[in-house]
Design an enzyme around this catalytic site. Structure first.
Site, short mmCIF file in Angstrom:
data_model
loop_
_atom_site.label_atom_id
_atom_site.label_comp_id
_atom_site.label_asym_id
_atom_site.label_seq_id
_atom_site.Cartn_x
_atom_site.Cartn_y
_atom_site.Cartn_z
CG HIS A 296 -2.90 3.31 2.37
ND1 HIS A 296 -3.57 2.87 1.24
CD2 HIS A 296 -2.96 2.28 3.27
CE1 HIS A 296 -3.99 1.63 1.44
NE2 HIS A 296 -3.65 1.26 2.65
CG ASN B 225 -6.77 -0.71 1.89
OD1 ASN B 225 -6.14 -0.42 0.88
ND2 ASN B 225 -6.18 -1.07 3.02
CB CYS C 127 -0.96 -0.02 1.20
SG CYS C 127 -2.18 -1.35 1.11
#
Length: 349
Positions: free
Chosen positions: A262, A292, A120
C-alpha cells in the site's frame, strides 16, 4: 487470520484484467505550500510525494470507480461480471453502498454488488472476499474496484494530512480458474486490532458520534491520523503479515521479484522492505506521482508499473497493505499475461 489458498474443492480467483484511473487535476507540492506552512523539500523529505491527483468539486468516489471499472473489463477482453465489489473509505453516501450504483452505471444491473470497508487495506480484503466467492462457486467473474477521494474528508489546511493523500481508482477483473495458473491469487493473511481504532479515524458521521447528542464540530468530520504511532504499526504489521503469508506459501524473500505495498508514504515502504530484508529496488511504488490513494493505491501501483514495463509475465509478487481499524493483509500471485487498454498516464515508478 492464518494464511490460506483455495483448496482442491473450489476454483481459484485468477487475475484477468487491470486498469487504473486518476482525475485530471494535478496538485503539486508548490501549490500546497501556498496555503500550508511548508515547502516542496519538506514534503518530499518526509513522504516522497511530489504531486497528487485531486477530484474536481462535485466528483464523487463512484465517478472514479466507474472510470476504472470501464477500463478493467476491456483489459480482460470481456464486459461481464456477476459480482462488483468496491473497496472504499469514502463512499458516495453512508447509505446505501456505492457498489450497486457503480454496477448499474457500468451496465451490470442485477449483479451482486457491495462495498468493503477496511480503509487502506480494502483492496487486499476485497481480493480475499472475491477469492472466497469464487472458491465457493457463488461467483464466476468479479470486478473489484479500489476507489477513494480522500480530498473530500481531509481538511485542506491540515498540513500533516493534506500533503499525503490523493484521489484515484484501480480495478481488477478476477475469474474462476486453476490455483496453479499464472494470475491465481492466494496465500492470504488478514488481521485487525480494534484496540487502536483511534489512530486513523473520522470521528463524526456514524452512529457513535451521533449518540452523544448535538452537532459535531468541523474537526470531527475530517480525517485524523496519529502519524508517529501509525508509522510504527504500519511497518511492524505489514512486515509480520508478509512473513506469515510467505510461510504459508512456502516462499522466501529470495523467491520474490516484486514487493507491492500500500502506497502510504515512501519512508514506510522502504522501512517495510528493509525489515523484510528486501532490496528497495524490488519495492514497486508510484507514491511520488499519486500520493496515498487509500484502497486504490495497490491496483494503481500495479497498473503504473505494468505501463512502465516493470512487471512482466512470470514475475512473483507480494502484495501487502495496512489501514485504519487497524487492519492489515497480504497475498501472493504470479503475474499473468495482461493487456492495459487503455494505458494509464506513463510515469516512472
Amino acid at each position: 487470520m492464518p494464511s490460506n489458498t483455495p483448496g482442491p474443492s473450489g476454483p481459484a480467483a485468477v487475475l484477468r484484467g487491470l486498469a487504473g484511473w486518476v482525475p485530471p487535476r494535478v496538485v503539486t507540492n508548490e501549490e500546497l505550500a501556498e496555503r500550508l506552512d511548508t515547502d516542496d523539500t519538506w514534503i518530499r523529505t518526509r513522504t516522497g510525494i511530489r504531486r497528487r491527483r485531486i477530484a474536481e468539486p462535485g466528483q464523487a468516489t463512484s465517478d472514479l470507480a466507474v472510470e476504472a471499472g470501464r477500463r478493467a473489463p476491456r483489459s480482460a477482453g470481456t464486459g461481464t461480471a456477476d459480482t462488483v465489489i468496491v473497496a472504499t473509505t469514502t463512499p458516495d453516501r453512508p447509505c446505501p453502498a456505492t457498489a450497486p450504483l457503480v454496477a448499474t452505471r457500468l451496465g451490470l444491473a442485477g449483479a451482486a454488488a457491495f462495498d468493503v470497508s477496511a480503509v487502506c487495506t480494502g483492496f487486499v480484503y476485497g481480493l480475499a472476499t472475491a477469492a472466497g466467492l469464487i472458491a465457493a462457486g457463488v461467483a464466476e467473474r468479479v470486478l473489484l474496484i479500489g476507489a477513494d477521494t480522500y480530498s473530500t474528508i481531509v481538511d485542506p489546511l491540515d498540513r500533516a494530512n493534506a500533503i499525503i493523500f490523493g484521489d484515484g481508482a484501480g480495478a481488477v477483473v478476477l475469474r474462476a480458474g486453476d490455483p496453479d495458473e499464472p494470475g491465481a491469487v492466494g496465500h492470504f493473511d488478514l488481521g485487525s486490532d480494534g484496540a487502536h481504532e483511534d489512530l486513523i479515524t473520522v470521528a463524526a458521521g456514524g452512529s457513535r458520534r451521533r449518540a452523544s447528542g448535538g452537532q459535531p464540530a468541523d474537526v470531527e468530520r475530517h480525517f485524523a491520523m496519529r502519524g508517529k504511532e501509525v508509522y510504527r504499526h504500519a511497518v511492524t504489521r505489514m512486515a509480520a503479515s508478509a512473513r506469515t503469508a510467505l510461510s504459508g506459501a512456502g516462499w522466501t524473500t529470495g523467491d520474490l521479484d516484486h514487493f507491492v505495498p500500500h502506497q502510504a508514504n515512501l519512508r514506510i515502504l522502504h522501512s517495510v522492505a528493509d525489515d523484510l530484508g528486501l532490496s528497495r529496488d524490488r519495492c514497486v511504488t508510484n507514491v511520488d506521482a499519486r500520493g496515498n490513494t487509500g484502497a486504490a493505491s495497490i491496483p494503481l501501483a500495479l497498473a503504473d508499473a505494468m505501463a512502465a514495463d516493470r512487471i512482466r509475465p512470470g514475475d512473483r509478487l507480494l502484495l501487502t497493505a495496512f489501514g485504519g481499524g487497524l487492519t492489515w493483509g497480504s497475498c501472493f500471485l504470479t503475474w499473468p499475461e495482461l493487456t492495459l487498454n487503455p494505458q494509464p498516464e506513463r510515469i516512472t515508478p
